[in-house]
Design a protein around this motif. Structure first.
Motif, PDB file in Angstrom:
ATOM      1  N   GLY A   1       9.067   8.796 -18.728  1.00  0.00           N
ATOM      2  CA  GLY A   1       9.019   7.863 -19.852  1.00  0.00           C
ATOM      3  C   GLY A   1       7.788   6.971 -19.751  1.00  0.00           C
ATOM      4  O   GLY A   1       7.759   5.876 -20.320  1.00  0.00           O
ATOM      5  N   GLY A   2       6.769   7.448 -19.054  1.00  0.00           N
ATOM      6  CA  GLY A   2       5.562   6.641 -18.806  1.00  0.00           C
ATOM      7  C   GLY A   2       4.646   6.502 -20.004  1.00  0.00           C
ATOM      8  O   GLY A   2       3.639   5.796 -19.925  1.00  0.00           O
TER       9      GLY A   2
ATOM     10  N   ILE B   1      17.029   7.654 -23.874  1.00  0.00           N
ATOM     11  CA  ILE B   1      17.238   7.572 -25.328  1.00  0.00           C
ATOM     12  C   ILE B   1      18.479   6.733 -25.596  1.00  0.00           C
ATOM     13  O   ILE B   1      19.341   6.565 -24.717  1.00  0.00           O
ATOM     14  CB  ILE B   1      17.388   8.963 -25.995  1.00  0.00           C
ATOM     15  CG1 ILE B   1      18.544   9.752 -25.359  1.00  0.00           C
ATOM     16  CG2 ILE B   1      16.085   9.737 -25.960  1.00  0.00           C
ATOM     17  CD1 ILE B   1      18.974  10.954 -26.188  1.00  0.00           C
TER      18      ILE B   1
ATOM     19  N   SER C   1       5.539   5.222 -22.946  1.00  0.00           N
ATOM     20  CA  SER C   1       6.023   4.237 -23.927  1.00  0.00           C
ATOM     21  C   SER C   1       6.806   3.114 -23.248  1.00  0.00           C
ATOM     22  O   SER C   1       7.282   3.269 -22.113  1.00  0.00           O
ATOM     23  CB  SER C   1       6.927   4.975 -24.929  1.00  0.00           C
ATOM     24  OG  SER C   1       7.486   4.090 -25.867  1.00  0.00           O
TER      25      SER C   1
ATOM     26  N   PRO D   1      18.570  -6.505 -20.107  1.00  0.00           N
ATOM     27  CA  PRO D   1      19.227  -6.648 -21.405  1.00  0.00           C
ATOM     28  C   PRO D   1      18.295  -6.018 -22.446  1.00  0.00           C
ATOM     29  O   PRO D   1      17.313  -5.363 -22.076  1.00  0.00           O
ATOM     30  CB  PRO D   1      19.272  -8.174 -21.569  1.00  0.00           C
ATOM     31  CG  PRO D   1      18.010  -8.636 -20.910  1.00  0.00           C
ATOM     32  CD  PRO D   1      17.769  -7.693 -19.743  1.00  0.00           C
TER      33      PRO D   1
ATOM     34  N   ASP E   1      10.338  18.022 -20.343  1.00  0.00           N
ATOM     35  CA  ASP E   1      11.597  17.554 -20.937  1.00  0.00           C
ATOM     36  C   ASP E   1      12.576  17.311 -19.790  1.00  0.00           C
ATOM     37  O   ASP E   1      13.014  18.268 -19.137  1.00  0.00           O
ATOM     38  CB  ASP E   1      12.138  18.611 -21.907  1.00  0.00           C
ATOM     39  CG  ASP E   1      13.352  18.107 -22.666  1.00  0.00           C
ATOM     40  OD1 ASP E   1      14.035  17.183 -22.173  1.00  0.00           O
ATOM     41  OD2 ASP E   1      13.620  18.643 -23.762  1.00  0.00           O
ATOM     42  N   VAL E   2      12.928  16.059 -19.549  1.00  0.00           N
ATOM     43  CA  VAL E   2      13.760  15.743 -18.375  1.00  0.00           C
ATOM     44  C   VAL E   2      15.169  16.330 -18.471  1.00  0.00           C
ATOM     45  O   VAL E   2      15.885  16.393 -17.474  1.00  0.00           O
ATOM     46  CB  VAL E   2      13.848  14.216 -18.109  1.00  0.00           C
ATOM     47  CG1 VAL E   2      12.482  13.607 -17.863  1.00  0.00           C
ATOM     48  CG2 VAL E   2      14.582  13.485 -19.231  1.00  0.00           C
TER      49      VAL E   2
ATOM     50  N   SER F   1      20.549  -0.316 -17.360  1.00  0.00           N
ATOM     51  CA  SER F   1      20.678  -1.279 -18.464  1.00  0.00           C
ATOM     52  C   SER F   1      21.861  -2.188 -18.152  1.00  0.00           C
ATOM     53  O   SER F   1      22.732  -1.820 -17.336  1.00  0.00           O
ATOM     54  CB  SER F   1      20.957  -0.491 -19.745  1.00  0.00           C
ATOM     55  OG  SER F   1      21.394  -1.332 -20.771  1.00  0.00           O
TER      56      SER F   1
ATOM     57  N   LEU G   1       8.874   0.413 -21.464  1.00  0.00           N
ATOM     58  CA  LEU G   1       8.901  -0.112 -20.094  1.00  0.00           C
ATOM     59  C   LEU G   1       8.140   0.782 -19.117  1.00  0.00           C
ATOM     60  O   LEU G   1       7.443   0.283 -18.221  1.00  0.00           O
ATOM     61  CB  LEU G   1      10.373  -0.278 -19.638  1.00  0.00           C
ATOM     62  CG  LEU G   1      10.571  -0.869 -18.249  1.00  0.00           C
ATOM     63  CD1 LEU G   1       9.884  -2.228 -18.092  1.00  0.00           C
ATOM     64  CD2 LEU G   1      12.064  -1.004 -17.930  1.00  0.00           C
TER      65      LEU G   1
HETATM   66  N1  LIG Z   1      14.543  -1.242 -24.853  1.00  0.00           N
HETATM   67  C1  LIG Z   1      15.656  -1.797 -24.423  1.00  0.00           C
HETATM   68  O1  LIG Z   1      16.196  -2.738 -25.023  1.00  0.00           O
HETATM   69  C2  LIG Z   1      16.285  -1.316 -23.146  1.00  0.00           C
HETATM   70  C3  LIG Z   1      17.257  -2.140 -22.550  1.00  0.00           C
HETATM   71  C4  LIG Z   1      17.821  -1.735 -21.356  1.00  0.00           C
HETATM   72  C5  LIG Z   1      17.440  -0.554 -20.778  1.00  0.00           C
HETATM   73  N2  LIG Z   1      16.497   0.234 -21.375  1.00  0.00           N
HETATM   74  C6  LIG Z   1      16.117   1.476 -20.715  1.00  0.00           C
HETATM   75  O2  LIG Z   1      14.749   1.395 -20.373  1.00  0.00           O
HETATM   76  C7  LIG Z   1      14.190   2.709 -20.361  1.00  0.00           C
HETATM   77  C8  LIG Z   1      12.920   2.707 -21.197  1.00  0.00           C
HETATM   78  O3  LIG Z   1      13.262   2.344 -22.521  1.00  0.00           O
HETATM   79  P1  LIG Z   1      12.153   1.912 -23.592  1.00  0.00           P
HETATM   80  O4  LIG Z   1      12.792   0.899 -24.455  1.00  0.00           O
HETATM   81  O5  LIG Z   1      10.899   1.645 -22.890  1.00  0.00           O
HETATM   82  O6  LIG Z   1      12.093   3.271 -24.438  1.00  0.00           O
HETATM   83  P2  LIG Z   1      10.922   3.977 -25.285  1.00  0.00           P
HETATM   84  O7  LIG Z   1       9.831   3.027 -25.573  1.00  0.00           O
HETATM   85  O8  LIG Z   1      11.616   4.670 -26.396  1.00  0.00           O
HETATM   86  O9  LIG Z   1      10.378   5.082 -24.240  1.00  0.00           O
HETATM   87  C9  LIG Z   1      11.174   6.157 -23.864  1.00  0.00           C
HETATM   88  C10 LIG Z   1      10.321   7.110 -23.063  1.00  0.00           C
HETATM   89  O10 LIG Z   1      11.154   8.173 -22.602  1.00  0.00           O
HETATM   90  C11 LIG Z   1      10.532   9.423 -22.934  1.00  0.00           C
HETATM   91  N3  LIG Z   1      11.581  10.424 -23.133  1.00  0.00           N
HETATM   92  C12 LIG Z   1      12.653  10.379 -23.962  1.00  0.00           C
HETATM   93  N4  LIG Z   1      13.363  11.517 -23.902  1.00  0.00           N
HETATM   94  C13 LIG Z   1      12.713  12.315 -22.993  1.00  0.00           C
HETATM   95  C14 LIG Z   1      12.940  13.625 -22.495  1.00  0.00           C
HETATM   96  N5  LIG Z   1      13.979  14.377 -22.915  1.00  0.00           N
HETATM   97  N6  LIG Z   1      12.076  14.125 -21.574  1.00  0.00           N
HETATM   98  C15 LIG Z   1      11.018  13.391 -21.142  1.00  0.00           C
HETATM   99  N7  LIG Z   1      10.762  12.145 -21.567  1.00  0.00           N
HETATM  100  C16 LIG Z   1      11.599  11.607 -22.498  1.00  0.00           C
HETATM  101  C17 LIG Z   1       9.735   9.121 -24.217  1.00  0.00           C
HETATM  102  O11 LIG Z   1       8.658  10.039 -24.436  1.00  0.00           O
HETATM  103  P3  LIG Z   1       8.832  11.385 -25.347  1.00  0.00           P
HETATM  104  O12 LIG Z   1       9.703  11.010 -26.510  1.00  0.00           O
HETATM  105  O13 LIG Z   1       7.446  11.779 -25.705  1.00  0.00           O
HETATM  106  O14 LIG Z   1       9.477  12.390 -24.452  1.00  0.00           O
HETATM  107  C18 LIG Z   1       9.190   7.743 -23.852  1.00  0.00           C
HETATM  108  O15 LIG Z   1       8.063   7.869 -23.028  1.00  0.00           O
HETATM  109  C19 LIG Z   1      15.269   3.647 -20.889  1.00  0.00           C
HETATM  110  O16 LIG Z   1      15.887   4.297 -19.818  1.00  0.00           O
HETATM  111  C20 LIG Z   1      16.230   2.704 -21.589  1.00  0.00           C
HETATM  112  O17 LIG Z   1      17.541   3.215 -21.624  1.00  0.00           O
HETATM  113  C21 LIG Z   1      15.907  -0.121 -22.548  1.00  0.00           C
END
Ligand SMILES: NC(=O)c1ccc[n+]([C@@H]2O[C@H](COP(=O)([O-])OP(=O)(O)OC[C@H]3O[C@@H](n4cnc5c(N)ncnc54)[C@H](OP(=O)(O)O)[C@@H]3O)[C@@H](O)[C@H]2O)c1
Length: 274
Positions: free
Chosen positions: A11-12, A94, A14, A187, A64-65, A143, A16
């Protein structure tokens, strides 16, 4: 602590994952960024470049993880091009939100496959290298939804609770081999994931999730790096969230009471009539 180390960040491209990449490269780590979309990975390199003051190496891997074979292939490519890794950060994830009755089983599978199995496959792939070195660090981005139940997040909460259980067991099992685990439970914070969520989320979910202040991704990344540097197992970013997590640990009936009250006051339900 990070200088000269190779860090894999799933997820590098986008949110976090990308923010952590900037901090790690600034501290002298080489990076292997993993995600599916190659264009997003390429743009991430450009965004991270200004933080690369120590001129470290950064490579990207499309993977694809959810697919164990794809993870195995990417892990091999990383070892061939950059050598065995030292740090794994599982940030790929996701989010799907909705009233339980409206969420198809396929969605549960998709969310579990990404958030739980995606992290598991990566841990399985790096573990032999960490064991061979007698050193390693695994950071699972979970989370607060891995600790609490959240309205509309049945699939997401299930996947993050599973990840918390896995991380907790591995912490015990791998510590004697000098392999450290960190569990990060933020959060809600601003990111493309939440931008998308905001286009369709239920009112109950929004009100409940935002009883905790929405953080910036920069602050979540700062607190995560600080937690890694201090050797903290459970990293809960944000002072208010940390206080809430402690309250929930010692007085779960009180936090349940607060959630119940918020939902009672805002309930609409599937029919929209409450
Ligand atoms: N944002 C929040 O409020 C929040 C809060 C708590 C925890 N989190 C956790 O923090 C982490 C990062 O979230 P974020 O908000 O930074 O999300 P984000 O901006 O949507 O980034 C998600 C990343 O995961 C990759 N990804 C998704 N499905 C994938 C797959 N099947 N294979 C490989 N890569 C995949 C995406 O790239 P591609 O789509 O190109 O594959 C992207 O790089 C997640 O685990 C999320 O659950 C987020």
């Amino acid at each position: 602590m990070f200088r000269g180390k190779t860090a894999i960040i799933t997820g590098g491209s986008s949110g976090l994952g990308k923010e952590l990449a900037k901090r790690l490269i600034g501290k002298g780590a080489d990076l292997a960024l993993v995600a599916r979309d190659r264009d997003k990975l390429e743009s991430a390199i450009e965004e991270i470049a200004p933080a690369n003051s120590l001129d470290r190496r950064i490579e990207t891997y499309s993977c694809d993880v959810r697919d164990a074979a794809s993870v195995e292939q990417a892990a091999k490519a990383i070892c061939d091009r950059q050598g065995p890794p030292d740090i794994l950060i599982n940030s790929a994830g996701i989010l799907r939100e909705g009233y339980f009755e409206t969420v198809p089983t396929d969605t549960f599978e998709e969310v579990m496959d990404t958030n739980f199995y995606g992290s598991l496959y990566w841990i399985q792939s790096v573990l032999p290298h960490f064991k061979a070195k007698g050193d390693g660090c695994i950071v699972n981005i979970s989370s607060m939804s891995g600790i609490l139940g959240v309205f509309g997040y049945a699939a997401y909460c299930a996947s993050k609770h599973a990840l918390n259980g896995l991380t907790s067991s591995l912490r015990l099992e791998l510590a004697p081999q000098n392999i450290r685990l960190h569990l990060v439970c933020p959060p809600e914070f601003g990111s493309p994931m939440v931008d998308e969520l905001n286009t369709y989320r239920t009112k109950e979910n929004r009100v409940l999730a935002q009883t905790l202040p929405v953080m910036t991704v920069e602050k979540v990344a700062d607190d995560t790096i600080r937690g890694m540097e201090r050797g903290t197992y459970l990293i809960v970013p944000g002072t208010y969230t940390r206080m809430f997590e402690r309250l929930n640990r010692f007085l779960p009936s009180l936090t349940r009471m607060v959630s119940d009250r918020v939902i009672r006051q805002n309930y609409k339900g599937v029919s929209g009539r409450g």
